[in-house]
Motif scaffolding. Sequence first.
Motif, PDB file in Angstrom:
ATOM      1  N   GLN A  55       0.799  -1.220   0.000  1.00 30.12           N
ATOM      2  CA  GLN A  55       0.000   0.000   0.000  1.00 30.12           C
ATOM      3  C   GLN A  55       0.836   1.277   0.000  1.00 30.12           C
ATOM      4  O   GLN A  55       1.956   1.314   0.499  1.00 30.12           O
ATOM      5  N   HIS A  56       0.214   2.306  -0.566  1.00 29.90           N
ATOM      6  CA  HIS A  56       0.736   3.672  -0.415  1.00 29.90           C
ATOM      7  C   HIS A  56      -0.290   4.415   0.429  1.00 29.90           C
ATOM      8  O   HIS A  56      -1.493   4.248   0.252  1.00 29.90           O
ATOM      9  N   PHE A  57       0.183   5.245   1.342  1.00 31.59           N
ATOM     10  CA  PHE A  57      -0.728   5.976   2.227  1.00 31.59           C
ATOM     11  C   PHE A  57      -0.480   7.471   2.111  1.00 31.59           C
ATOM     12  O   PHE A  57       0.667   7.925   2.193  1.00 31.59           O
ATOM     13  N   SER A  58      -1.550   8.243   1.898  1.00 32.08           N
ATOM     14  CA  SER A  58      -1.394   9.704   1.838  1.00 32.08           C
ATOM     15  C   SER A  58      -2.028  10.309   3.081  1.00 32.08           C
ATOM     16  O   SER A  58      -3.253  10.376   3.173  1.00 32.08           O
ATOM     17  N   PRO A  59      -1.195  10.755   4.038  1.00 27.90           N
ATOM     18  CA  PRO A  59      -1.736  11.232   5.317  1.00 27.90           C
ATOM     19  C   PRO A  59      -2.693  12.411   5.153  1.00 27.90           C
ATOM     20  O   PRO A  59      -3.670  12.519   5.890  1.00 27.90           O
ATOM     21  N   GLU A  60      -2.422  13.268   4.165  1.00 29.46           N
ATOM     22  CA  GLU A  60      -3.284  14.452   4.051  1.00 29.46           C
ATOM     23  C   GLU A  60      -4.707  14.102   3.609  1.00 29.46           C
ATOM     24  O   GLU A  60      -5.644  14.841   3.883  1.00 29.46           O
ATOM     25  N   LYS A  61      -4.870  12.957   3.010  1.00 28.12           N
ATOM     26  CA  LYS A  61      -6.222  12.580   2.551  1.00 28.12           C
ATOM     27  C   LYS A  61      -7.032  11.871   3.637  1.00 28.12           C
ATOM     28  O   LYS A  61      -8.251  11.795   3.555  1.00 28.12           O
ATOM     29  N   CYS A  62      -6.333  11.314   4.625  1.00 33.06           N
ATOM     30  CA  CYS A  62      -7.011  10.450   5.598  1.00 33.06           C
ATOM     31  C   CYS A  62      -7.902  11.268   6.523  1.00 33.06           C
ATOM     32  O   CYS A  62      -7.506  12.316   7.018  1.00 33.06           O
ATOM     33  N   ILE A  63      -9.107  10.750   6.752  1.00 38.53           N
ATOM     34  CA  ILE A  63     -10.034  11.446   7.653  1.00 38.53           C
ATOM     35  C   ILE A  63     -10.215  10.676   8.961  1.00 38.53           C
ATOM     36  O   ILE A  63     -11.134  10.943   9.730  1.00 38.53           O
ATOM     37  N   VAL A  64      -9.330   9.717   9.203  1.00 36.22           N
ATOM     38  CA  VAL A  64      -9.328   8.928  10.435  1.00 36.22           C
ATOM     39  C   VAL A  64     -10.704   8.321  10.720  1.00 36.22           C
ATOM     40  O   VAL A  64     -11.243   8.446  11.821  1.00 36.22           O
ATOM     41  N   CYS A  65     -11.266   7.696   9.720  1.00 34.18           N
ATOM     42  CA  CYS A  65     -12.586   7.097   9.913  1.00 34.18           C
ATOM     43  C   CYS A  65     -12.477   5.673  10.429  1.00 34.18           C
ATOM     44  O   CYS A  65     -13.481   5.079  10.811  1.00 34.18           O
ATOM     45  N   ASN A  66     -11.275   5.120  10.420  1.00 31.63           N
ATOM     46  CA  ASN A  66     -11.048   3.792  10.991  1.00 31.63           C
ATOM     47  C   ASN A  66     -11.616   2.633  10.187  1.00 31.63           C
ATOM     48  O   ASN A  66     -11.557   1.493  10.639  1.00 31.63           O
ATOM     49  N   GLN A  67     -12.189   2.906   9.055  1.00 29.83           N
ATOM     50  CA  GLN A  67     -12.828   1.809   8.300  1.00 29.83           C
ATOM     51  C   GLN A  67     -11.825   0.768   7.837  1.00 29.83           C
ATOM     52  O   GLN A  67     -12.111  -0.425   7.841  1.00 29.83           O
ATOM     53  N   CYS A  68     -10.628   1.233   7.423  1.00 27.17           N
ATOM     54  CA  CYS A  68      -9.631   0.284   6.930  1.00 27.17           C
ATOM     55  C   CYS A  68      -9.208  -0.659   8.041  1.00 27.17           C
ATOM     56  O   CYS A  68      -9.094  -1.867   7.841  1.00 27.17           O
ATOM     57  N   ALA A  69      -8.980  -0.103   9.235  1.00 26.02           N
ATOM     58  CA  ALA A  69      -8.551  -0.942  10.348  1.00 26.02           C
ATOM     59  C   ALA A  69      -9.651  -1.927  10.719  1.00 26.02           C
ATOM     60  O   ALA A  69      -9.379  -3.055  11.122  1.00 26.02           O
ATOM     61  N   ARG A  70     -10.899  -1.495  10.565  1.00 25.42           N
ATOM     62  CA  ARG A  70     -11.995  -2.373  10.955  1.00 25.42           C
ATOM     63  C   ARG A  70     -12.229  -3.505   9.952  1.00 25.42           C
ATOM     64  O   ARG A  70     -12.594  -4.607  10.338  1.00 25.42           O
ATOM     65  N   ILE A  71     -12.050  -3.230   8.671  1.00 21.13           N
ATOM     66  CA  ILE A  71     -12.329  -4.276   7.677  1.00 21.13           C
ATOM     67  C   ILE A  71     -11.187  -5.269   7.575  1.00 21.13           C
ATOM     68  O   ILE A  71     -11.378  -6.401   7.138  1.00 21.13           O
ATOM     69  N   CYS A  72      -9.986  -4.897   7.970  1.00 24.12           N
ATOM     70  CA  CYS A  72      -8.832  -5.766   7.763  1.00 24.12           C
ATOM     71  C   CYS A  72      -9.036  -7.125   8.445  1.00 24.12           C
ATOM     72  O   CYS A  72      -9.183  -7.194   9.658  1.00 24.12           O
ATOM     73  N   PRO A  73      -9.054  -8.203   7.680  1.00 17.77           N
ATOM     74  CA  PRO A  73      -9.354  -9.515   8.279  1.00 17.77           C
ATOM     75  C   PRO A  73      -8.251 -10.023   9.207  1.00 17.77           C
ATOM     76  O   PRO A  73      -8.510 -10.896  10.023  1.00 17.77           O
ATOM     77  N   THR A  74      -7.041  -9.501   9.068  1.00 21.61           N
ATOM     78  CA  THR A  74      -5.972  -9.987   9.943  1.00 21.61           C
ATOM     79  C   THR A  74      -5.582  -8.952  10.990  1.00 21.61           C
ATOM     80  O   THR A  74      -4.619  -9.145  11.719  1.00 21.61           O
ATOM     81  N   GLN A  75      -6.316  -7.891  11.053  1.00 21.13           N
ATOM     82  CA  GLN A  75      -6.046  -6.808  12.006  1.00 21.13           C
ATOM     83  C   GLN A  75      -4.591  -6.345  11.972  1.00 21.13           C
ATOM     84  O   GLN A  75      -3.930  -6.281  13.003  1.00 21.13           O
ATOM     85  N   CYS A  76      -4.106  -6.033  10.800  1.00 16.82           N
ATOM     86  CA  CYS A  76      -2.704  -5.613  10.738  1.00 16.82           C
ATOM     87  C   CYS A  76      -2.551  -4.112  10.599  1.00 16.82           C
ATOM     88  O   CYS A  76      -1.441  -3.618  10.519  1.00 16.82           O
ATOM     89  N   ILE A  77      -3.660  -3.373  10.588  1.00 14.23           N
ATOM     90  CA  ILE A  77      -3.549  -1.907  10.507  1.00 14.23           C
ATOM     91  C   ILE A  77      -3.780  -1.305  11.894  1.00 14.23           C
ATOM     92  O   ILE A  77      -4.768  -1.620  12.554  1.00 14.23           O
ATOM     93  N   GLN A  78      -2.844  -0.481  12.322  1.00  9.88           N
ATOM     94  CA  GLN A  78      -2.979   0.235  13.592  1.00  9.88           C
ATOM     95  C   GLN A  78      -2.908   1.715  13.274  1.00  9.88           C
ATOM     96  O   GLN A  78      -1.965   2.149  12.618  1.00  9.88           O
ATOM     97  N   LEU A  79      -3.886   2.478  13.734  1.00  8.35           N
ATOM     98  CA  LEU A  79      -3.799   3.909  13.453  1.00  8.35           C
ATOM     99  C   LEU A  79      -4.294   4.711  14.638  1.00  8.35           C
ATOM    100  O   LEU A  79      -5.101   4.247  15.434  1.00  8.35           O
ATOM    101  N   THR A  80      -3.745   5.906  14.766  1.00 11.90           N
ATOM    102  CA  THR A  80      -4.254   6.828  15.784  1.00 11.90           C
ATOM    103  C   THR A  80      -4.416   8.192  15.129  1.00 11.90           C
ATOM    104  O   THR A  80      -3.690   8.538  14.196  1.00 11.90           O
ATOM    105  N   GLY A  81      -5.372   8.937  15.640  1.00 11.02           N
ATOM    106  CA  GLY A  81      -5.603  10.281  15.111  1.00 11.02           C
ATOM    107  C   GLY A  81      -5.334  11.305  16.197  1.00 11.02           C
ATOM    108  O   GLY A  81      -5.170  10.974  17.361  1.00 11.02           O
TER     109      GLY A  81
END
Lengths: 137, 384
Positions: A39-65
Motif C-alpha cells: 500500500q501507499h498511504f497519503s496522510p493528508e487525505k485520511c479522515i481517520v474514519c477507521n474503516q480500513c482498520a476495521r475491515i482488515c481480516p488480519t487486524q494488521c492496521i494500527q492507526l491513531t488520530g
Amino acid sequence: MLGFAKGLGYTLKKLSEKKVTHSYPDVPYPMPPRFRGIQHFSPEKCIVCNQCARICPTQCIQLTGKPHPDPEKKGKIIDTYDINFEICILCDLCTEVCPTEAIVMTNNFELAAYSRDELYKDLKWLDDNNTNVREEN
Amino acid sequence: MQMRTEPTALSTTISPDTGIRTEEMLLNVGPQHPSTHGVFRLIVKIDGETITEANPVIGYLHRGTEKLAEDLNYTQIIPYTDRLDYVSAMTNNYVLCHAVETMMGLEIPERAEFLRLIAMELNRIASHLVWWGTYLLDIGAMSPFLYAFRDREMILDLFNELCGARMTFNYMRIGGVKWDAPPGWIDKVKEFVQYMKKQLPSYHNLVTGNEIFINRLKGIGKFDAQTALDYSLSGVMLRCTGIRWDLRKDEPYCIYDRFDFDVPVATEGDCMARYLLRMAEIEQSLRILEQALEQFPSEGEIMGKVPRVIRPPVGETFVRIEAPRGEIGVYIASQGKDKPWRLKFRRPSFNNLQILPELLKGENIANMVAILGSIDIVLGEVDA
Ligand code: SF4
Ligand code: SF4
C-alpha cells in the motif's frame, strides 16, 4: 513403443521453439495495473474514519488520530499509521473501503527483508512508497 | 471403518523352510515429502515391498478457518476461503458468496454471473493442469510438469489482470464481483481457449499413450461405486466408478444450466480412469468457456443491490458446488448478526482422502505415490 516415441517426438519438436521463461530479476517483470503490491498511504487525505482498520481480516492496521491543529476546523488528522506487513494478506479490502483513497495499492512487490522488524511499515514508509500507485482502487 | 493414527504392532514371521526371520517395517513418509504437495504425513507398515497398513496423519496445515470465521464478518471471510484450496480459489470464493446470497435471497446481475462462471472454469482448468503436471512428476516424468505450468501461467496472468492476484484472488463479493473485466480481457480469454484446445492433443501425445505410464496406472488404486458412496467421495473420485454426478448438471448453480456440456464418466475406478477423466474435464470446461464467452453480455452491473451491512436472517443453510476436486459445501448458521454463528466447510479433498488407507492396503510400495496423487488433494483444504 509407439506412444513412447510420440512423446519423445513432441519434446524434440519443442526444443527449437521460443523460450517462455523470463530472466527475472535481470529483466523486471511488469505487473498489470490492478496488481496488488504494497500500500501507499497519503496522510493528508485520511479522515481517520477507521474503516480500513476495521475491515482488515488480519487486524494488521494500527492507526491513531489527533485533533486538527487548526482549532477552526473540526475532525481529526492522522497521527500514526502502521501496517504490519508480516500478516497482511493483500486482500485488497482496506483499499476498497477507504472513502478518500488515502490508502491505495501500488504495484511494488519486491518486499523481501532480512528482519521481521523491517516488515512493520509506518506512516513515513507508506507515504514515501509513492511509485507505481494503482489508479483504480 | 476404523480410524487410527497409531500403527498396530509389527509382526515377525519365521519362514518354515529356510528359518529366516523377517519383520515388518514402519516407514514414515512426510510430512515434508514432495509427493504429498503440502504437509501430509503417512505412516506405512510394509512387509517387504507390500503395504500392510497405512495411517495418514493430517493437521499440519490446520489454521482453524472455521473458528476464525466466527469472528469475521462475511466479506472478511472471503480472503480466508482463498487459502483453503489455493489451487482453485475462485470456486471457494464462489461457494461462500453463494451461501450468503442464498440466505439473503440476493439477485446477482447477469454480467457478474458470467464473470464468476468464466473465472471458475478457467480456475478448473488451471487446477487440473497443476494436477496433471505434478502427478506426472510423482510418477517420474519431468517435462509434462513444465508444459502444464507454462499453460497454467497464462491463466494466472489472466487472473492477475482481472483481479490483481495470481492465486489468492479475493475476487468475488457477496452480491457480485469486485472488478469488471478489463478492456480486451474477454478477447484474451477467447484466445487462450483456442490455444488450449490445440494444446490438449499434444498433452495426450506426450503422456497418455506412453506404455510405461499406462502400465503404472492401469488397474491401480481400484475401487467400486459402492465403496465410493460409502466413503462419500465426490468429483472425479466418484465419477471414475461409473456414477454420473456433477452438481453443475444435477443441481445447477450460477448459470451452468444455460450451457451445453457433458459429464465425463468412466467405469474402471482405477488411476488411469481418473487421469483420463480429468483430461476430459479440461475439454468440457473449454466447451463451457467458449459458449460463455460468446454470450458474454456487452454491458451491465457487476454488483447487485446489497445492504451496506451484510446480515443474513436467522437460520441455517447449506450449499454445495462442483469444485475441481469434488463437491465443496458451506454450511452457515446465522443468528442475524453480521458474523456467522457457525460456519462449516465441506472440503472435497478431506473427504476424498479418507479412502487412502483402504486403497493402499496390500499394494506395492511403488504404487503408493501413484495412488495418493490420483486422489488429487490440496492440503490447505484437507486441514482447513
Ligand atoms: S490488504 Fe492487508 S492491510 Fe489491507 S485489509 Fe487486507 S490484510 Fe489488511
Ligand atoms: S479508511 Fe481511509 S480515511 Fe479512513 S482511516 Fe483508513 S486510510 Fe484513513
